[in-house]
Design a protein around this motif. Structure first.
Motif, PDB file in Angstrom:
ATOM      1  N   ASP A  24       1.168  -1.256  -0.361  1.00  0.00           N
ATOM      2  CA  ASP A  24      -0.420  -0.319  -0.438  1.00  0.00           C
ATOM      3  C   ASP A  24       1.268   1.282  -0.142  1.00  0.00           C
ATOM      4  OD1 ASP A  24      -2.510   1.710   0.180  1.00  0.00           O
ATOM      5  OD2 ASP A  24      -1.678   1.734   2.496  1.00  0.00           O
ATOM      6  N   HIS A  25       0.869   2.204  -1.125  1.00  0.00           N
ATOM      7  CA  HIS A  25       1.021   3.293  -0.756  1.00  0.00           C
ATOM      8  C   HIS A  25       1.158   4.300   0.219  1.00  0.00           C
ATOM      9  CE1 HIS A  25       2.078   7.226  -2.351  1.00  0.00           C
ATOM     10  NE2 HIS A  25       3.426   6.881  -3.254  1.00  0.00           N
ATOM     11  N   GLU A  26      -0.368   4.405   0.516  1.00  0.00           N
ATOM     12  CA  GLU A  26      -0.334   5.496   1.337  1.00  0.00           C
ATOM     13  C   GLU A  26       0.553   5.157   2.753  1.00  0.00           C
ATOM     14  OE1 GLU A  26      -3.802   5.750   2.029  1.00  0.00           O
ATOM     15  OE2 GLU A  26      -4.383   6.758   4.050  1.00  0.00           O
ATOM     16  N   THR A  27       0.673   3.306   3.141  1.00  0.00           N
ATOM     17  CA  THR A  27       0.858   3.501   4.562  1.00  0.00           C
ATOM     18  C   THR A  27       3.357   2.993   4.326  1.00  0.00           C
ATOM     19  OG1 THR A  27      -0.669   1.694   4.997  1.00  0.00           O
ATOM     20  CG2 THR A  27       1.813   1.237   5.827  1.00  0.00           C
ATOM     21  N   ARG A  28       3.973   2.985   2.823  1.00  0.00           N
ATOM     22  CA  ARG A  28       4.665   3.365   2.672  1.00  0.00           C
ATOM     23  C   ARG A  28       5.134   4.902   2.988  1.00  0.00           C
ATOM     24  NH1 ARG A  28       5.741   2.424  -2.900  1.00  0.00           N
ATOM     25  NH2 ARG A  28       3.659   1.635  -2.868  1.00  0.00           N
ATOM     26  N   VAL A  29       4.083   6.108   2.519  1.00  0.00           N
ATOM     27  CA  VAL A  29       4.515   6.815   2.340  1.00  0.00           C
ATOM     28  C   VAL A  29       4.442   7.951   4.414  1.00  0.00           C
ATOM     29  CG1 VAL A  29       3.813   9.254   2.601  1.00  0.00           C
ATOM     30  CG2 VAL A  29       2.846   8.175   0.801  1.00  0.00           C
ATOM     31  N   TRP A  30       3.567   7.089   5.524  1.00  0.00           N
ATOM     32  CA  TRP A  30       4.102   7.573   6.531  1.00  0.00           C
ATOM     33  C   TRP A  30       5.233   6.263   7.286  1.00  0.00           C
ATOM     34  CZ3 TRP A  30       3.599   2.819   9.683  1.00  0.00           C
ATOM     35  CH2 TRP A  30       4.181   3.333  10.946  1.00  0.00           C
ATOM     36  N   LEU A  31       5.544   5.389   6.718  1.00  0.00           N
ATOM     37  CA  LEU A  31       6.372   4.000   6.946  1.00  0.00           C
ATOM     38  C   LEU A  31       8.244   5.095   6.963  1.00  0.00           C
ATOM     39  CD1 LEU A  31       7.403   2.552   8.542  1.00  0.00           C
ATOM     40  CD2 LEU A  31       7.219   0.252   6.480  1.00  0.00           C
ATOM     41  N   ALA A  32       7.893   5.956   5.855  1.00  0.00           N
ATOM     42  CA  ALA A  32       9.111   6.629   5.338  1.00  0.00           C
ATOM     43  C   ALA A  32       9.054   7.983   6.202  1.00  0.00           C
ATOM     44  CB  ALA A  32       8.962   7.829   4.451  1.00  0.00           C
ATOM     45  N   GLU A  33       8.081   8.777   6.380  1.00  0.00           N
ATOM     46  CA  GLU A  33       8.092   9.267   7.724  1.00  0.00           C
ATOM     47  C   GLU A  33       8.360   8.893   8.642  1.00  0.00           C
ATOM     48  OE1 GLU A  33       7.877  12.688   6.841  1.00  0.00           O
ATOM     49  OE2 GLU A  33       7.670  13.305   9.431  1.00  0.00           O
ATOM     50  N   TYR A  34       7.834   8.105   9.417  1.00  0.00           N
ATOM     51  CA  TYR A  34       8.275   7.047  10.401  1.00  0.00           C
ATOM     52  C   TYR A  34       9.384   6.784  10.967  1.00  0.00           C
ATOM     53  CZ  TYR A  34       8.028   3.953  14.462  1.00  0.00           C
ATOM     54  OH  TYR A  34       8.500   3.062  15.904  1.00  0.00           O
ATOM     55  N   LEU A  35      10.544   6.628   9.631  1.00  0.00           N
ATOM     56  CA  LEU A  35      11.679   6.066   9.683  1.00  0.00           C
ATOM     57  C   LEU A  35      12.573   7.240  10.064  1.00  0.00           C
ATOM     58  CD1 LEU A  35      11.414   3.036   7.451  1.00  0.00           C
ATOM     59  CD2 LEU A  35      11.768   2.917   9.888  1.00  0.00           C
ATOM     60  N   ARG A  36      12.595   8.319   9.651  1.00  0.00           N
ATOM     61  CA  ARG A  36      13.445   9.130  10.094  1.00  0.00           C
ATOM     62  C   ARG A  36      13.605   9.792  11.370  1.00  0.00           C
ATOM     63  NH1 ARG A  36      11.544  13.652   5.735  1.00  0.00           N
ATOM     64  NH2 ARG A  36      12.599  15.240   6.835  1.00  0.00           N
ATOM     65  N   ARG A  37      12.950   9.109  11.668  1.00  0.00           N
ATOM     66  CA  ARG A  37      13.907   9.134  13.481  1.00  0.00           C
ATOM     67  C   ARG A  37      14.779   8.461  13.798  1.00  0.00           C
ATOM     68  NH1 ARG A  37       8.463   6.633  16.496  1.00  0.00           N
ATOM     69  NH2 ARG A  37       7.897   7.922  15.041  1.00  0.00           N
ATOM     70  N   PHE A  38      15.430   7.380  12.633  1.00  0.00           N
ATOM     71  CA  PHE A  38      16.263   6.518  12.572  1.00  0.00           C
ATOM     72  C   PHE A  38      17.805   6.627  11.848  1.00  0.00           C
ATOM     73  CE2 PHE A  38      13.204   3.267  14.079  1.00  0.00           C
ATOM     74  CZ  PHE A  38      13.715   3.580  15.375  1.00  0.00           C
ATOM     75  N   GLY A  39      16.991   8.809  11.323  1.00  0.00           N
ATOM     76  CA  GLY A  39      17.915   9.280  10.270  1.00  0.00           C
ATOM     77  C   GLY A  39      18.300   8.392   9.227  1.00  0.00           C
ATOM     78  N   LEU A  40      16.614   7.893   8.501  1.00  0.00           N
ATOM     79  CA  LEU A  40      16.691   7.232   7.293  1.00  0.00           C
ATOM     80  C   LEU A  40      16.024   8.524   6.865  1.00  0.00           C
ATOM     81  CD1 LEU A  40      17.757   4.469   8.546  1.00  0.00           C
ATOM     82  CD2 LEU A  40      15.974   3.261   7.389  1.00  0.00           C
ATOM     83  N   HIS A  41      16.279   8.493   5.142  1.00  0.00           N
ATOM     84  CA  HIS A  41      15.067   9.691   4.916  1.00  0.00           C
ATOM     85  C   HIS A  41      14.500   8.570   3.516  1.00  0.00           C
ATOM     86  CE1 HIS A  41      16.854  12.121   7.779  1.00  0.00           C
ATOM     87  NE2 HIS A  41      15.844  13.398   7.200  1.00  0.00           N
ATOM     88  N   PRO A  42      13.919   7.396   3.254  1.00  0.00           N
ATOM     89  CA  PRO A  42      13.538   6.958   1.910  1.00  0.00           C
ATOM     90  C   PRO A  42      12.608   7.795   1.268  1.00  0.00           C
ATOM     91  CG  PRO A  42      12.422   5.471   4.168  1.00  0.00           C
ATOM     92  CD  PRO A  42      13.533   6.671   4.392  1.00  0.00           C
ATOM     93  N   GLY A  43      12.478   7.546   0.339  1.00  0.00           N
ATOM     94  CA  GLY A  43      10.874   8.006  -0.899  1.00  0.00           C
ATOM     95  C   GLY A  43      10.107   6.943  -0.669  1.00  0.00           C
ATOM     96  N   ALA A  44       8.314   6.723  -0.619  1.00  0.00           N
ATOM     97  CA  ALA A  44       8.202   5.577  -0.254  1.00  0.00           C
ATOM     98  C   ALA A  44       8.234   4.704  -1.114  1.00  0.00           C
ATOM     99  CB  ALA A  44       6.778   6.314   0.013  1.00  0.00           C
ATOM    100  N   ASP A  45       8.555   5.573  -2.472  1.00  0.00           N
ATOM    101  CA  ASP A  45       9.270   3.589  -3.630  1.00  0.00           C
ATOM    102  C   ASP A  45      10.493   3.095  -3.104  1.00  0.00           C
ATOM    103  OD1 ASP A  45       6.898   4.108  -4.522  1.00  0.00           O
ATOM    104  OD2 ASP A  45       7.836   5.545  -6.297  1.00  0.00           O
ATOM    105  N   GLU A  46      11.143   3.214  -2.010  1.00  0.00           N
ATOM    106  CA  GLU A  46      12.294   2.922  -1.874  1.00  0.00           C
ATOM    107  C   GLU A  46      11.946   1.410  -0.813  1.00  0.00           C
ATOM    108  OE1 GLU A  46      16.528   5.651  -2.240  1.00  0.00           O
ATOM    109  OE2 GLU A  46      14.610   6.485  -1.111  1.00  0.00           O
ATOM    110  N   ILE A  47      10.110   1.561  -0.214  1.00  0.00           N
ATOM    111  CA  ILE A  47       9.603   0.700   0.760  1.00  0.00           C
ATOM    112  C   ILE A  47       9.195  -0.564   0.569  1.00  0.00           C
ATOM    113  CG2 ILE A  47       8.285   0.664   2.760  1.00  0.00           C
ATOM    114  CD1 ILE A  47       9.344   3.410   3.533  1.00  0.00           C
ATOM    115  N   LEU A  48       9.745  -1.687   0.679  1.00  0.00           N
ATOM    116  CA  LEU A  48       8.362  -3.097   0.935  1.00  0.00           C
ATOM    117  C   LEU A  48       7.584  -3.506   1.876  1.00  0.00           C
ATOM    118  CD1 LEU A  48       7.923  -5.372  -1.029  1.00  0.00           C
ATOM    119  CD2 LEU A  48      10.318  -6.374  -1.044  1.00  0.00           C
ATOM    120  N   LEU A  49       6.529  -3.732   1.649  1.00  0.00           N
ATOM    121  CA  LEU A  49       6.123  -3.992   3.198  1.00  0.00           C
ATOM    122  C   LEU A  49       5.882  -5.885   3.121  1.00  0.00           C
ATOM    123  CD1 LEU A  49       3.172  -1.205   2.863  1.00  0.00           C
ATOM    124  CD2 LEU A  49       5.560  -1.783   4.017  1.00  0.00           C
ATOM    125  N   THR A  50       6.437  -6.445   4.820  1.00  0.00           N
ATOM    126  CA  THR A  50       6.098  -7.657   4.312  1.00  0.00           C
ATOM    127  C   THR A  50       5.068  -8.251   5.063  1.00  0.00           C
ATOM    128  OG1 THR A  50       8.455  -8.193   5.614  1.00  0.00           O
ATOM    129  CG2 THR A  50       8.620  -7.382   3.264  1.00  0.00           C
TER     130      THR A  50
END
Lengths: 535, 535
Positions: free
Chosen positions: A194-220
């Protein structure tokens, strides 16, 4: 079935068949009766306790109705797992122990034609065997305590699961299918999820210093599936993989299935020993390093900030990739702090980052993610597409609703407090009871377990058996080492996430008793927080 | 169009044209932009928001591709309604086509370090290539129709998804975690999956003649994962596997990864040709047969009752196991009837039964099951435990609430009617338009697709390209054959599940035009319902 433990009161209001049924249920809960075990025939009750066959038959009917038995006419009545509600506090049955470690192997007759299989799972089979041995030892001890404490599981604390909020998240997730693209969303979707969830997760992961695009995330479906996809995509026979020693059992088991060679790496109090790593790199040409840099499993150690940047430098210089398993980065304790993920030091795309929500929400969730750079992620998405298409959208949207709610951060903060108290309790109890006996242990800074080193001369497996007799299970750590290791012979994993402080104190008390019994024939040596590093 | 509501962030990762397109789509969904309304001219974006004409033009192209606008050069760009029902008919963008087949391959530069990979997925890559070629052909045709019809997907009809009921099922599933064992249920559980759901599923499967115990069922994330677990547990290099020819693409692709050898088997109008199977069995020693006995994919054929019992007899006599994929047993059409599953003829445990709920509920669900006898199921459960622990409990309980509700049976009956109408429409249109041109096709009795055989001399790939130019995509079937086959050269899969009767008639009309164009240089031959069986 021991008739001695059956207590029937003919003067009580409760009918006899009910009392008998309750007695048998209690035996199941205590673990005196095992799943699959056959109950005595009806007439045996008459012979031993004078219970009429009508009463015994009625009792068996109650048990069947309540799901405690199954049976076939003429073959007998067999014990089944009691309904979950009753199993909660009594993790004492073998089945419950198995479920704790996610394994399953019912005791039923192996009949009918059999297909040869290609499965190799010696490590989890070994863990299961340890738990079975522990339970047998516990039962064999006539002066055993009433409860059996399990300090092996690595599970989070169920009292922290936000059940009510999860319920509301599911209800809201359902509503999301009535808006937007409606039913069309429910067709086959992108393997990324789900794209919407990947957008949220990209934001969540900023706390660990990551700045991924939503398209750099694969949900498992969890970090287990992430490890599996990685191993099938990027590991093959003859490849060499660098691995912390000891490390996470599932990673070992999944990767081993691919026929790779291990290069084991020692740890010290600041995590992975990079000098040792560099020496290994000068002699070998590994493709990948698997690491849990924060709250390492099973040691609870965290790689220092300085080592993080040096590790990335080594990856560039010696041209290998890093699989960063960042499952427990939310759970660091007072002495520690949150550290940026390895992936945050990585402009080149050499770090493949794994995140799981099993500990953050609850294990039965089955949800995780991989963050990787373009071409790497494309291949993983291809694998996901082939092997299970994509992660369930209803599940994904439920996670989104739950974890994007402001209450989630408050729950995480509370969980940190609860686990910190447990970690501190365990460390204090070890210092008080096992330090004087000559033990060492890792000063875990996060996660749910630590590694305990016994004094020389006491083997982990004999200690395990002795402790089980005292009513506590800990895990001999040899199964957590990539290759057989001398150090593994006297180390154990001790977990604290799903035990209360009182249970932890009691558990360590019992460990102390076991050690004193064994230690009478061994010399003592250095003790206290510390760690015998070895490969 | 109000420019006030447009939010563009020049610092974001997402390119500006994408952001602009998404903003406009959101306005359409909100109702701020109505159907038929004209979008501002390109230059207006520059004047109001400083958006360059290149960016605005790109955004408009995206909107057009995704079916949100229509327009003619010089007249302007006009809003179209994108609700689900319409989006379904217009799966015209490349992205949507990719998602339909569960593939993913973003157009981004491949930079940075690259890891060699072990993935072999030539079949789905080939399917994707066909779809890309089809779209390019369609676009290259100056007199193309406004819409592009996709008759390749095998997807169910989204207008049948019971979205509102699903929402309510999710809400109720959430409640189930507050009762019974409460939070304890949410710990790691048995690899078999939720017990309550397995009890329900055991009952559900009685309609197909199965009477499994709840402990003979393993819940999976769909039939794809079931195939994967099976292949990893029971298939290995050098094993021979019997396979219908043609068959389900995902089974081929997943099994091929295990290095097995195929023994392809021909089909006729009553399904698998058992005489041919027996001849094969006299010469080879296969371990397994994979079959879709009911509503076979891609042919829609169903194995007759007589052949079912004979097939089991052969399995016993020649000592092989059967993997029965029973995905579409609910979807049989008037000429057919529901037949008992192969597993119902099997007292010995030689049939491993696979069920998916992707077509019954919706594909984004990811839920299925394996039914097998004790020792076989134990091994599969072990594999599930290693590779992804267990199937998500919140998802599982949602399925339970949804599918155990009485409305589910009514929805299934309605779905049967809808698909039966589509199947009948397609068969009638083929008889009218393609029969006279010398085509043959399988008289599909269930499922979502059939196999079309072109007259000799016309190759499937050239027909595919010609049809795409006319505005309809069908799938050359060579990728669905286990081994290269002469018969594959002029067969195609034509699907009907997710197209309305009107679209199906129009699609066949276009296929007819393509065929007449190509057929002018080929002789005609036998035609009508029928099937050229060959291996």
């Amino acid at each position: 079935m021991e008739f001695d433990n059956i207590r029937l009161d003919k003067t009580a209001n409760e009918p006899l068949y009910r009392q008998l049924a309750e007695n048998i249920k209690a035996a199941v809960r205590r673990g005196d009766l095992r799943e699959g075990e056959r109950l005595p025939p009806i007439r045996a009750w008459k012979e031993s306790l004078g219970v009429s066959s009508v009463t015994a038959t009625q009792a068996y009917e109650v048990l069947k109705e309540e799901g405690f038995t199954s049976g076939q006419v003429g073959r007998g009545t067999f014990v089944r797992l009691p309904p979950a509600a009753e199993a909660v506090q009594t993790v004492a049955t073998l089945t419950a122990l198995r479920e704790t470690i996610g394994n399953y192997s019912p005791e039923r007759p192996e009949t009918g034609p059999v297909l040869p299989d290609y499965l190799r799972a010696s490590r989890s089979v070994q863990v299961q065997r340890y738990l079975e041995t522990a339970l047998a030892r516990y039962r064999a001890n006539p002066s055993r305590p009433d409860d059996f404490l399990v300090m092996t599981s690595g599970s989070p604390a169920p009292e922290l699961f936000a059940v009510r909020r999860w319920k509301s998240a599911m209800a809201h997730a359902g509503e999301s299918f009535e808006t937007g693209a409606g039913a069309f969303q429910l067709q086959y979707g992108s393997p990324l999820g789900d794209h919407e969830t990947r957008v949220w997760l990209a934001e969540y992961l900023r706390r660990f210093g990551l700045h991924p695009g939503a398209d750099e995330i694969l949900l498992t479906t969890g970090s287990q599936q992430a490890l599996d996809l990685l191993s099938r995509t990027f590991m093959g026979p003859g490849d060499t993989v660098l691995m912390e020693s000891p490390t996470y059992i599932s990673a070992l088991e999944i990767f081993e299935g691919r026929g790779i060679s291990w290069l084991p790496l020692p740890l010290d109090e600041a995590g992975l020993d990079l000098d040792s790593l560099e020496r290994t790199l000068q002699r070998h040409k590994p493709r990948l390093l698997y690491t849990v840099p924060t709250s390492q499993s099973p040691t609870g150690l965290t790689l220092s900030l300085e080592r993080r940047s040096r590790l990335l430098e080594l990856a560039r210089r010696y041209d290998f990739f890093i699989l960063e398993d960042d499952t427990c980065n939310e759970f660091y304790y007072p002495a520690a702090r949150s550290l940026p993920a390895l992936a945050s030091f990585d402009p080149q795309g050499r770090v493949i980052y794994l995140k799981s929500f099993s500990k953050l929400i609850f294990p039965a969730l089955r949800f995780g993610a991989i963050v990787a750079s373009g071409p790497i992620l494309d291949k993983l998405a291809e694998a996901k597409g082939i092997f299970d298409r994509s992660t369930s959208l209803p599940l994904t949207r439920s996670v989104l609703k739950f974890a994007s709610h402001p209450a989630f951060e408050r729950e995480l903060a509370l969980a940190r407090e609860v686990y910190a108290e447990r970690q501190a309790t365990l460390l204090a109890a070890l210092a008080e009871r096992l330090g004087p006996e000559g033990c060492l242990w890792t000063r875990c800074e996060g996660g749910f377990s630590l590694l305990l080193t016994l004094p020389p001369g006491i083997r982990a497996d004999e200690f395990h058996a002795q402790a089980a007799g005292e009513g506590v299970a800990v895990l001999p750590a040899a199964v957590l080492y990539p290759v057989p290791s001398h150090a593994a012979e006297n180390t154990l994993r001790v977990s604290f996430g799903d035990n209360t402080p009182a249970s932890l104190r009691e558990g360590v008390e019992r460990l102390g008793r076991a050690l004193r019994t064994l230690g009478q024939r061994s010399p003592r040596s250095a003790s206290g927080p510390g760690f015998v590093a070895a490969v």
